[in-house]
Design an enzyme around this catalytic site. Structure first.
Site, PDB file in Angstrom:
ATOM      1  N   LYS A  60      -3.416   3.742  -2.864  1.00  0.00           N
ATOM      2  CA  LYS A  60      -3.932   4.882  -3.237  1.00  0.00           C
ATOM      3  C   LYS A  60      -3.161   6.230  -3.108  1.00  0.00           C
ATOM      4  CE  LYS A  60      -7.464   3.215  -0.599  1.00  0.00           C
ATOM      5  NZ  LYS A  60      -8.476   3.297   0.261  1.00  0.00           N
ATOM      6  N   MET A  97      -9.560   7.047   9.482  1.00  0.00           N
ATOM      7  CA  MET A  97     -10.094   7.824   8.536  1.00  0.00           C
ATOM      8  C   MET A  97     -10.925   8.933   8.560  1.00  0.00           C
ATOM      9  SD  MET A  97     -10.297   4.420   5.649  1.00  0.00           S
ATOM     10  CE  MET A  97     -10.710   3.258   7.128  1.00  0.00           C
ATOM     11  N   ASP A 114       0.686  -1.142   0.016  1.00  0.00           N
ATOM     12  CA  ASP A 114       0.108   0.107   0.159  1.00  0.00           C
ATOM     13  C   ASP A 114       0.935   1.176   0.074  1.00  0.00           C
ATOM     14  OD1 ASP A 114      -2.294  -1.603   0.187  1.00  0.00           O
ATOM     15  OD2 ASP A 114      -2.412  -1.229   2.430  1.00  0.00           O
TER      16      ASP A 114
END
Ligand code: SAH
Length: 269
Positions: free
Chosen positions: A65, A177, A43
């Site tokens: 991402k 998050m 990641d």
């Protein structure tokens, strides 16, 4: 006559936790497996220092991402894990923190099971633990909280949404998050009856060089500027002591008195 059998055996996939960032927080097992890897799919969150432990001749694929732009879809990652297990012996799926916490490991394990590929999970220190340690917050505390909730308010499917009125304010919340805007979290909790003076800590880049910690409370949280990603929120009475320390300049006074303060315990309040 018997038909010839396919001799090639499938490789094994390791779902490995890279921890919150500080390479010293990696498990010995993770470090060993990285050193033996043939291919590593990692990641964007995984730190450079951790990636340095990957075997020199291994193929590295960044599947993460960046700035909301997905490099690969989850389906593509699942397919890559399976196809690489056909060509390599040691396939590593390296994720920030722990693979089983907000890591989409569920989908990957399902795909691997479906394809008959053997896999093993190597746990890592999840961001909640890295952040709590960085902020010196005891997530459970005999006087304040006997339960901890790791949760998120980001893209939760409607049927999985938490009924916040059922979460008592004797719970410590760790919100992954939290997003750029804390208004949503602050409103949810206040509407559910959480007191305005409930302490909160915003912890950014826990355990790495640019770590920042900011304290607040539910009344002020909505207008707190977001700290750089990755960041999470710790909400609960257990954060009160940190807030007190910050207010009193406790650690600044202690270091003026000669207390040792090495490492990353830099605070921004
Ligand atoms: N599997 C990971 C979580 C992935 S979700 C784990 O177990 O930690 C990504 C979120 O984790 C980020 O948005 C942030 O909320 C949190 N996070 C990851 N690393 C962090 C760090 N070093 N400091 C603070 N929060 C972090």
């Amino acid at each position: 006559m018997m038909r010839a059998k396919e001799v090639k055996t499938l490789g094994k996939v390791y779902l490995v936790g890279a921890g919150p960032g500080d390479p010293e927080l990696l498990t010995l097992k993770a470090a060993r497996i990285l050193g033996r890897a043939d291919v590593v799919l990692h990641d964007a969150l995984v730190s450079r220092e951790v990636l340095e432990l990957v075997a020199k001749n291994a193929e590295r694929i960044d599947v993460g991402k960046r700035c909301g732009q997905k490099l690969l879809t989850q389906e593509e990652i699942n397919a890559l894990l399976i196809s690489h297990a056909k060509s390599y012996d040691v396939v590593v799926r390296l994720k920030g923190g722990d693979p089983l916490i907000f890591g989409r490991a569920g989908e990957e394990m399902e795909a691997l099971r479906g394809a008959g590929v053997y896999f093993e999970v190597v746990p890592g220190i999840t961001a909640a633990m890295g952040a709590a340690a960085a902020a010196r917050i005891s997530l459970t505390y005999r006087r304040a909280a006997s339960q901890v909730l790791f949760t998120t308010v980001h893209r939760v499917r409607e049927e999985l949404e938490i009924d916040w009125r059922r979460v008592t304010s004797t719970t410590t919340l760790v919100i992954y998050m939290p997003g750029a805007d804390h208004k949503h979290v602050a409103r949810l909790l206040r509407e559910s009856g959480w007191p305005e003076d409930m302490p909160c800590a915003i912890v950014s880049a826990a355990t790495v060089q640019n770590q920042q910690i900011r304290w607040s409370n539910l009344a002020a949280l909505a207008t707190e500027p977001a700290l750089p990603a990755p960041a999470l929120l710790i909400v609960g009475r257990v954060a009160a002591q940190v807030v007190e320390e910050a207010r009193e300049g406790f650690w600044e006074k202690a270091s003026a008195r000669g207390a040792r303060n090495e490492g990353l315990q830099r605070r921004v309040f």
